[in-house]
Scaffold this active site. Structure first.
Site, PDB file in Angstrom:
ATOM      1  N   PHE A 176      14.941  19.756  -1.397  1.00 46.66           N
ATOM      2  CA  PHE A 176      13.597  19.246  -1.688  1.00 46.66           C
ATOM      3  C   PHE A 176      13.437  17.806  -1.206  1.00 46.66           C
ATOM      4  O   PHE A 176      12.415  17.438  -0.611  1.00 46.66           O
ATOM      5  CB  PHE A 176      13.326  19.342  -3.200  1.00 46.66           C
ATOM      6  CG  PHE A 176      12.149  18.546  -3.662  1.00 46.66           C
ATOM      7  CD1 PHE A 176      10.857  18.983  -3.398  1.00 46.66           C
ATOM      8  CD2 PHE A 176      12.325  17.351  -4.352  1.00 46.66           C
ATOM      9  CE1 PHE A 176       9.758  18.239  -3.811  1.00 46.66           C
ATOM     10  CE2 PHE A 176      11.234  16.605  -4.776  1.00 46.66           C
ATOM     11  CZ  PHE A 176       9.947  17.052  -4.503  1.00 46.66           C
ATOM     12  N   TYR A 185       0.844  -1.208   0.000  1.00 50.57           N
ATOM     13  CA  TYR A 185       0.000   0.000   0.000  1.00 50.57           C
ATOM     14  C   TYR A 185       0.880   1.259   0.000  1.00 50.57           C
ATOM     15  O   TYR A 185       0.666   2.185  -0.787  1.00 50.57           O
ATOM     16  CB  TYR A 185      -0.963   0.018   1.205  1.00 50.57           C
ATOM     17  CG  TYR A 185      -1.752   1.318   1.248  1.00 50.57           C
ATOM     18  CD1 TYR A 185      -2.793   1.544   0.353  1.00 50.57           C
ATOM     19  CD2 TYR A 185      -1.401   2.344   2.134  1.00 50.57           C
ATOM     20  CE1 TYR A 185      -3.476   2.756   0.337  1.00 50.57           C
ATOM     21  CE2 TYR A 185      -2.079   3.560   2.131  1.00 50.57           C
ATOM     22  CZ  TYR A 185      -3.119   3.763   1.226  1.00 50.57           C
ATOM     23  OH  TYR A 185      -3.775   4.966   1.213  1.00 50.57           O
ATOM     24  N   ARG A 236       1.397   8.622  12.743  1.00 58.42           N
ATOM     25  CA  ARG A 236       0.933   9.869  13.349  1.00 58.42           C
ATOM     26  C   ARG A 236      -0.568  10.079  13.194  1.00 58.42           C
ATOM     27  O   ARG A 236      -1.231  10.592  14.087  1.00 58.42           O
ATOM     28  CB  ARG A 236       1.684  11.042  12.712  1.00 58.42           C
ATOM     29  CG  ARG A 236       1.467  12.367  13.425  1.00 58.42           C
ATOM     30  CD  ARG A 236       1.807  13.526  12.516  1.00 58.42           C
ATOM     31  NE  ARG A 236       0.949  13.533  11.332  1.00 58.42           N
ATOM     32  CZ  ARG A 236       1.113  14.330  10.287  1.00 58.42           C
ATOM     33  NH1 ARG A 236       2.120  15.178  10.259  1.00 58.42           N
ATOM     34  NH2 ARG A 236       0.297  14.285   9.261  1.00 58.42           N
ATOM     35  N   ARG A 243     -11.348   4.832   8.830  1.00 55.63           N
ATOM     36  CA  ARG A 243     -10.393   3.933   8.178  1.00 55.63           C
ATOM     37  C   ARG A 243      -9.117   3.842   8.996  1.00 55.63           C
ATOM     38  O   ARG A 243      -8.939   4.554   9.979  1.00 55.63           O
ATOM     39  CB  ARG A 243     -10.079   4.416   6.771  1.00 55.63           C
ATOM     40  CG  ARG A 243      -9.519   5.808   6.784  1.00 55.63           C
ATOM     41  CD  ARG A 243      -9.819   6.529   5.508  1.00 55.63           C
ATOM     42  NE  ARG A 243      -9.015   7.742   5.533  1.00 55.63           N
ATOM     43  CZ  ARG A 243      -8.238   8.130   4.545  1.00 55.63           C
ATOM     44  NH1 ARG A 243      -8.185   7.433   3.445  1.00 55.63           N
ATOM     45  NH2 ARG A 243      -7.544   9.222   4.653  1.00 55.63           N
TER      46      ARG A 243
HETATM   47  C1  PS7 Z   1       4.999  14.953  -6.214  1.00 49.96           C
HETATM   48  C2  PS7 Z   1       6.265  16.158  -4.367  1.00 49.96           C
HETATM   49  C3  PS7 Z   1      11.958  12.847  -2.905  1.00 49.96           C
HETATM   50  C4  PS7 Z   1      12.636  10.616  -3.980  1.00 49.96           C
HETATM   51  C5  PS7 Z   1      -0.200  14.159  -2.780  1.00 49.96           C
HETATM   52  C6  PS7 Z   1       7.285  13.157  -1.507  1.00 49.96           C
HETATM   53  C7  PS7 Z   1      -1.127  11.422   0.265  1.00 49.96           C
HETATM   54  C8  PS7 Z   1       3.493  11.155   2.617  1.00 49.96           C
HETATM   55  O1  PS7 Z   1      -3.023  12.536   3.126  1.00 49.96           O
HETATM   56  O2  PS7 Z   1      -0.244  15.390   2.690  1.00 49.96           O
HETATM   57  O3  PS7 Z   1      -2.686  14.584   4.510  1.00 49.96           O
HETATM   58  O4  PS7 Z   1      -2.300  12.334   5.505  1.00 49.96           O
HETATM   59  O5  PS7 Z   1       0.819  14.786   4.864  1.00 49.96           O
HETATM   60  C9  PS7 Z   1       4.325  14.774  -3.812  1.00 49.96           C
HETATM   61  C10 PS7 Z   1      10.716  10.688  -2.482  1.00 49.96           C
HETATM   62  C11 PS7 Z   1       0.849  11.923  -3.019  1.00 49.96           C
HETATM   63  C12 PS7 Z   1       6.186  10.997  -0.930  1.00 49.96           C
HETATM   64  C13 PS7 Z   1       1.101  10.419  -0.120  1.00 49.96           C
HETATM   65  C14 PS7 Z   1       3.099  13.984  -4.063  1.00 49.96           C
HETATM   66  C15 PS7 Z   1       9.667  11.267  -1.639  1.00 49.96           C
HETATM   67  C16 PS7 Z   1      -0.471  11.237  -3.031  1.00 49.96           C
HETATM   68  C17 PS7 Z   1       5.074  11.670  -0.228  1.00 49.96           C
HETATM   69  C18 PS7 Z   1       2.369  13.873  -2.764  1.00 49.96           C
HETATM   70  C19 PS7 Z   1       8.298  10.879  -2.164  1.00 49.96           C
HETATM   71  C20 PS7 Z   1      -0.556  10.136  -1.953  1.00 49.96           C
HETATM   72  C21 PS7 Z   1       1.818  13.567   1.455  1.00 49.96           C
HETATM   73  C22 PS7 Z   1       4.028  10.669   0.241  1.00 49.96           C
HETATM   74  O6  PS7 Z   1       1.451  13.472   2.847  1.00 49.96           O
HETATM   75  O7  PS7 Z   1      -0.747  13.169   3.752  1.00 49.96           O
HETATM   76  C23 PS7 Z   1       5.152  15.271  -4.764  1.00 49.96           C
HETATM   77  C24 PS7 Z   1      11.707  11.372  -3.085  1.00 49.96           C
HETATM   78  C25 PS7 Z   1       0.984  13.260  -2.871  1.00 49.96           C
HETATM   79  C26 PS7 Z   1       7.203  11.665  -1.504  1.00 49.96           C
HETATM   80  C27 PS7 Z   1      -0.154  10.632  -0.570  1.00 49.96           C
HETATM   81  C28 PS7 Z   1       1.666  11.162   1.003  1.00 49.96           C
HETATM   82  C29 PS7 Z   1       2.260  12.401   0.775  1.00 49.96           C
HETATM   83  C30 PS7 Z   1       3.015  11.281   1.211  1.00 49.96           C
HETATM   84  P1  PS7 Z   1      -2.267  13.176   4.243  1.00 49.96           P
HETATM   85  P2  PS7 Z   1       0.301  14.310   3.557  1.00 49.96           P
HETATM   86 MN    MN Z   2      -4.983   8.956   0.946  1.00 58.05          MN
HETATM   87 MN    MN Z   3      -4.508  12.150   2.119  1.00 58.29          MN
HETATM   88 MN    MN Z   4      -3.485  14.372   7.521  1.00 60.34          MN
END
Ligand code: PS7
Ligand code: MN
Ligand code: MN
Ligand code: MN
Ligand code: MN
Ligand code: MN
Length: 353
Positions: free
Chosen positions: A271, A152, A200, A210
């Site tokens: 970043f 997941y 968290r 969920r």
């Molecule tokens: C394309 C920068 C840097 C190699 C929206 C960044 C939600 C933790 O849902 O908003 O509020 O609890 O706090 C980001 C690796 C993904 C993983 C994943 C896209 C790092 C859609 C972030 C972010 C890879 C699914 C946001 C994964 O958490 O969650 C870009 C390198 C999105 C990264 C989701 C979660 C991100 C997450 P919520 P948050």
């Molecule tokens: Mn989600």
């Molecule tokens: Mn979310």
């Molecule tokens: Mn959240």
């Protein structure tokens, strides 16, 4: 559409950066600082995935609507003006779906190679999310085994790491060896962030009906996950469970540091590094912390600022990881069932730090 070559501030682009700031202050800050070669592409990548995640998160969208929408979300990227206003009025990020046409305008202006990466990851993530909406009995799904948990997290975050790594290597901002390990290190970059978020968000996710804590872990401490929240007599078991999940997340630290050691461009390094540093600080905060069972736990604003400043260089990042690993080790109690394992894991990490 008409746009002169040096006019890089169309109303759509301005709106996209506003949407970015509306949905995440922390990602907005690091994305805005990126090198111009990747800034808009990563901003659009973020908004497309934020839109997809808003569909996944909206518990008011029925599974009959949600599952096909997730599975075919990538096809919306072939259109010029798709929008969606079927998400609930309380959905905090619904604007990215209502105004998805603005995102599409900028998406279609990106380099074709960048568009392909965004679309490919959107396809894989949408289908992975869809697999986790219902179980085989058509009940709302929970995560069963640790293998399911890793899968997941791969779909919702490991794939983001994979896509970002492809973009970074294409732009020649990091060593190309990052794409030559089958994205194992990129995957860990995403899993470390996602698992921290899942630990968290126990209370928030429970209230939303969920949960992503894997049963294989929580079943060692309780027969029902909400019990940690509801029954004060189960607090010790709840803490042991949190600590077990933190131990599991710490398994990704080695790959995270290896990944970061291979990123060359300074803006790309920040970043990539800042979210990881926030994650290790968050893990130290949630470790053995009963507040996780009853509400939101956040790191202090002053801590955040200090961490960002120290995350400019690889040695700075290593120092931060060492510090929080020590914090976790010191917080660990001999009564914790994983006391020995935590000690060994922290020792291992300090070895290569
Ligand atoms: C394309 C920068 C840097 C190699 C929206 C960044 C939600 C933790 O849902 O908003 O509020 O609890 O706090 C980001 C690796 C993904 C993983 C994943 C896209 C790092 C859609 C972030 C972010 C890879 C699914 C946001 C994964 O958490 O969650 C870009 C390198 C999105 C990264 C989701 C979660 C991100 C997450 P919520 P948050
Ligand atoms: Mn989600
Ligand atoms: Mn979310
Ligand atoms: Mn959240
Ligand atoms: Mn959110
Ligand atoms: Mn969450």
């Amino acid at each position: 559409h008409q746009k002169s070559s040096n006019d890089n501030t169309s109303p759509e682009l301005i709106r996209c950066y506003e949407l970015l700031n509306l949905t995440s202050r922390s990602f907005a800050a690091v994305i805005e600082e990126l090198h111009p070669e990747l800034r808009d592409a990563i901003m659009i990548f973020y908004l497309v995935l934020r839109a997809l995640d808003t569909v996944e998160d909206d518990m008011t969208i029925k599974p009959e609507v949600k599952i096909p929408l997730l599975r075919h979300f990538d096809e919306k990227l072939d259109t010029q003006d798709w929008t969606f206003d079927g998400s609930g009025p309380n959905e905090k990020d619904r604007a990215v779906l209502v105004e998805f046409d603005q995102i599409l305008t900028i998406y279609h202006g990106l380099k074709p190679q960048y568009q392909e990466i965004v679309k490919d990851i959107t396809f894989k993530m949408g289908n992975g999310m869809a697999d986790y909406i219902l179980d085989e009995n058509f009940n709302l799904n929970g995560v069963e085994t640790i293998t399911d948990y890793d899968l997941y997290c791969h779909y919702v975050a490991g794939l983001v790491g994979e896509g970002l790594t492809k973009l970074i290597v294409l732009a020649r901002f990091s060593d190309s060896s990052l794409v030559e390990d089958n994205f194992v290190k990129s995957n860990s970059m995403g899993l470390f962030l996602q698992k921290t978020n899942i630990i968290r968000d126990y209370h928030e996710d429970l209230q939303d009906g969920r949960s992503f804590w894997p049963k294989e872990i929580w079943s060692k401490y309780t027969t029902s996950l909400p019990q940690f929240n509801e029954d004060p007599a189960c607090e010790f078991e709840g803490l042991s469970c949190i600590n077990d999940l933190v131990l599991n997340a710490l398994g990704h630290v080695k790959h995270v540091l290896e990944f970061l050691s291979l990123v060359k461009d300074p803006s790309t390094f920040s970043f990539c590094a800042i979210p990881q540093v926030m994650a290790i600080a968050t893990l130290a905060e949630v470790y053995n912390n009963p507040k996780v069972l009853h509400g939101v736990v956040k790191i202090r604003k002053g801590t955040t600022c200090k961490l960002i400043l120290e995350s400019r260089t690889f040695p700075g990042v290593v120092k931060i990881f060492r510090h929080y690993i020590q914090v976790i080790n010191h917080k660990s109690s001999v009564r914790d069932p994983n006391y020995l394992k935590i000690g060994i894991k922290c020792g291992e990490i300090e070895q290569f730090c």
